[in-house]
Design a protein around this motif. Structure first.
Motif, PDB file in Angstrom:
ATOM      1  N   LYS A   1       0.850  -1.201   0.000  1.00 40.55           N
ATOM      2  CA  LYS A   1       0.000   0.000   0.000  1.00 40.55           C
ATOM      3  C   LYS A   1       0.877   1.240   0.000  1.00 40.55           C
ATOM      4  N   MET A   2       0.665   2.096  -0.982  1.00 38.18           N
ATOM      5  CA  MET A   2       1.462   3.315  -1.048  1.00 38.18           C
ATOM      6  C   MET A   2       0.658   4.489  -0.509  1.00 38.18           C
ATOM      7  N   VAL A   3       1.351   5.414   0.121  1.00 40.84           N
ATOM      8  CA  VAL A   3       0.692   6.565   0.710  1.00 40.84           C
ATOM      9  C   VAL A   3       0.614   7.655  -0.346  1.00 40.84           C
ATOM     10  N   GLN A   4      -0.609   8.110  -0.623  1.00 37.67           N
ATOM     11  CA  GLN A   4      -0.735   9.175  -1.610  1.00 37.67           C
ATOM     12  C   GLN A   4      -0.128  10.441  -1.014  1.00 37.67           C
TER      13      GLN A   4
ATOM     14  N   GLU B   1      16.710  -5.100  -7.687  1.00 34.64           N
ATOM     15  CA  GLU B   1      16.107  -5.075  -9.014  1.00 34.64           C
ATOM     16  C   GLU B   1      16.613  -3.903  -9.852  1.00 34.64           C
ATOM     17  N   VAL B   2      16.635  -4.123 -11.165  1.00 40.63           N
ATOM     18  CA  VAL B   2      17.161  -3.114 -12.073  1.00 40.63           C
ATOM     19  C   VAL B   2      16.148  -1.979 -12.247  1.00 40.63           C
ATOM     20  N   GLU B   3      14.884  -2.357 -12.422  1.00 41.60           N
ATOM     21  CA  GLU B   3      13.849  -1.331 -12.564  1.00 41.60           C
ATOM     22  C   GLU B   3      13.324  -1.011 -11.177  1.00 41.60           C
ATOM     23  N   ARG B   4      13.777   0.088 -10.639  1.00 41.67           N
ATOM     24  CA  ARG B   4      13.460   0.385  -9.251  1.00 41.67           C
ATOM     25  C   ARG B   4      12.267   1.323  -9.149  1.00 41.67           C
ATOM     26  N   PHE B   5      11.394   1.034  -8.225  1.00 42.19           N
ATOM     27  CA  PHE B   5      10.254   1.909  -7.966  1.00 42.19           C
ATOM     28  C   PHE B   5      10.260   2.181  -6.465  1.00 42.19           C
ATOM     29  N   SER B   6      10.992   3.249  -6.108  1.00 40.97           N
ATOM     30  CA  SER B   6      11.305   3.458  -4.690  1.00 40.97           C
ATOM     31  C   SER B   6      10.083   3.617  -3.802  1.00 40.97           C
ATOM     32  N   LYS B   7       9.067   4.320  -4.306  1.00 40.99           N
ATOM     33  CA  LYS B   7       7.880   4.536  -3.453  1.00 40.99           C
ATOM     34  C   LYS B   7       7.344   3.197  -2.965  1.00 40.99           C
ATOM     35  N   GLY B   8       7.350   2.199  -3.834  1.00 43.63           N
ATOM     36  CA  GLY B   8       6.900   0.862  -3.455  1.00 43.63           C
ATOM     37  C   GLY B   8       7.932   0.140  -2.604  1.00 43.63           C
ATOM     38  N   ILE B   9       9.206   0.296  -2.974  1.00 47.84           N
ATOM     39  CA  ILE B   9      10.281  -0.394  -2.236  1.00 47.84           C
ATOM     40  C   ILE B   9      10.313   0.058  -0.770  1.00 47.84           C
TER      41      ILE B   9
ATOM     42  N   GLY C   1       4.991   1.171 -11.542  1.00 48.80           N
ATOM     43  CA  GLY C   1       4.649   1.057 -10.128  1.00 48.80           C
ATOM     44  C   GLY C   1       3.685  -0.091  -9.891  1.00 48.80           C
ATOM     45  N   ILE C   2       2.719  -0.218 -10.793  1.00 47.78           N
ATOM     46  CA  ILE C   2       1.729  -1.279 -10.617  1.00 47.78           C
ATOM     47  C   ILE C   2       2.349  -2.632 -10.945  1.00 47.78           C
ATOM     48  N   THR C   3       3.037  -2.723 -12.086  1.00 40.89           N
ATOM     49  CA  THR C   3       3.537  -4.035 -12.509  1.00 40.89           C
ATOM     50  C   THR C   3       4.740  -4.507 -11.676  1.00 40.89           C
ATOM     51  N   SER C   4       5.386  -3.598 -10.933  1.00 47.12           N
ATOM     52  CA  SER C   4       6.530  -4.021 -10.118  1.00 47.12           C
ATOM     53  C   SER C   4       6.084  -4.682  -8.820  1.00 47.12           C
ATOM     54  N   PHE C   5       4.865  -4.396  -8.382  1.00 51.18           N
ATOM     55  CA  PHE C   5       4.492  -4.861  -7.047  1.00 51.18           C
ATOM     56  C   PHE C   5       3.286  -5.776  -6.985  1.00 51.18           C
ATOM     57  N   THR C   6       2.678  -6.067  -8.128  1.00 43.74           N
ATOM     58  CA  THR C   6       1.555  -6.994  -8.080  1.00 43.74           C
ATOM     59  C   THR C   6       1.414  -7.739  -9.406  1.00 43.74           C
ATOM     60  N   ILE C   7       0.959  -8.990  -9.310  1.00 46.23           N
ATOM     61  CA  ILE C   7       0.704  -9.739 -10.543  1.00 46.23           C
ATOM     62  C   ILE C   7      -0.807  -9.895 -10.738  1.00 46.23           C
ATOM     63  N   LYS C   8      -1.573  -9.073 -10.005  1.00 47.25           N
ATOM     64  CA  LYS C   8      -3.037  -9.175 -10.127  1.00 47.25           C
ATOM     65  C   LYS C   8      -3.526  -8.939 -11.551  1.00 47.25           C
TER      66      LYS C   8
END
Ligand code: UDP
Ligand code: MG
Length: 326
Positions: free
Chosen positions: A150-153, A174-182, A219-226
């Motif tokens: 869950k990311m904080v808006q 990971e090479v493709e980094r998405f810090s807000k999620g990390i 951001g979406i594809t880095s943290f979920t496979i839904k």
């Protein structure tokens, strides 16, 4: 004395860097029991940032810099800064003074109170274009509804973190980094400090709308496979519906004979299925592109120059660079 490294990603920020340093210095000099250093990460700037950072690091012992061989993006710059920090705490902040240095004492206070991380979030999104703010809200809503992280808006990349948390972040290679999620994924105890949005007064934002859209998708594809599961479920539903339809058509044809008209319904079904297949392929493709980039395992950044005689590469090796080491 505890040490703090202030990590500052810079891309074409020569205009604002001297003001940034003097404004931040004014604030951190007043904080007792902590000794602050700076790690400026020059992300392939095309202006005078490199020369300026060289000069600034020569003039001040506690100012350091790392220069990339080209522009690798802010995510890579933050990663490089964290990799090259050995301090007890790290602060990440933007160079453009949109992250008010006045928040640093509040962050230190929260860290002293025992939290692992003190992070800034915008109290309002004033000063931002309406459509951008709308898309941002939509992104967080959508992303949080389908992702376990869950990311904080309104959270921004301005935060102070303990060594333990920084080490945890560095383990995610990971090479493709998405810090807000990390930042959220690694966990730890984070307190949020709201602040009033400050408009950029010098220089311009480096984000384009296209860049932001790609960022949101990553951001979406880095943290979920839904989304992949959604594709599977839609496929399953369509398959079941089509089986029923085939059975009904067969029975109808057997009883009532061949029924020729049906151009419109046929066209609708063909177009609809074509659309669903293309969309599904697109979603699957998005994940394949991630696998492709991760499988190549290229370094997140390449260093070209630094005031330090030894620097740490994206893969964690210590190397020496040419340049005037202090
Ligand atoms: N930045 C960077 N590399 C880039 C783009 C930006 O290091 O490719 C840095 C930039 O110098 C600034 C921070 O990231 O310190 C935030 O950038 P910007 O102000 O353009 O973003 P915004 O505040 O509009 O989100
Ligand atoms: Mg900015």
């Amino acid at each position: 004395m505890q040490t703090v490294d202030i990590i500052v990603p810079c891309y074409n920020e020569a205009e604002v860097l001297p003001t940034f340093l003097s404004e931040t210095e004014k604030i951190v000099r007043g904080i007792q029991d902590f000794s602050f250093s700076y790690i400026f990460v020059n992300d392939g700037s095309r202006d005078d940032s490199a020369a300026l950072l060289r000069r600034m690091s020569r003039e001040h012992d506690h100012v350091h810099y790392l220069s990339f061989s080209r522009n690798f993006g802010k995510e890579a710059a933050m990663y490089a800064g964290l990799r090259n920090s050995t301090a007890d705490y790290c602060i990440i902040m933007d160079a453009d003074l949109q992250h008010p240095p006045a928040l640093i004492p509040k962050m230190v206070e929260q860290i002293l109170a025992g939290h692992d991380c003190a992070a800034a979030c915008r109290a309002t999104r004033e000063g931002e274009k309406g459509i951008r703010s709308w898309f941002s809200r939509l992104f967080y809503k959508f992303s949080n509804s389908i992702s376990d992280v869950k990311m904080v808006q309104n959270a921004v990349d301005f935060r102070m973190m303990s060594r333990q948390m920084v080490d945890a972040i560095l383990e995610l290679s990971e090479v493709e980094r998405f810090s807000k999620g990390i930042f959220m994924w690694v966990g730890f105890d984070t307190v949020w400090i709201p602040y009033e949005n400050v408009e950029r007064t010098i220089g311009t934002s480096k984000w384009s709308f296209k860049g932001l859209a790609k960022y949101a998708l990553d951001g979406i594809t880095s943290f979920t496979i839904k989304p992949l599961k959604l594709v599977r479920n839609v496929g399953l539903i369509l398959f079941i519906v089509s089986l029923i339809y085939i059975a009904a058509t067969l029975i109808k044809t057997l009883i009532m004979g061949i029924d020729v008209p049906g151009y419109a319904s046929l066209l609708c079904v063909v177009l609809f299925l074509g659309g669903v297949i293309e969309l599904s392929l697109g979603i699957v493709g998005e994940y394949i592109s991630h696998i492709y980039l991760e499988a190549k395992d290229r370094p997140v950044y390449i260093l070209q120059e630094s005031d330090r005689d030894a620097v740490i590469t994206a893969k964690g090796e210590t190397i020496r660079l040419k340049g005037d080491a202090k």
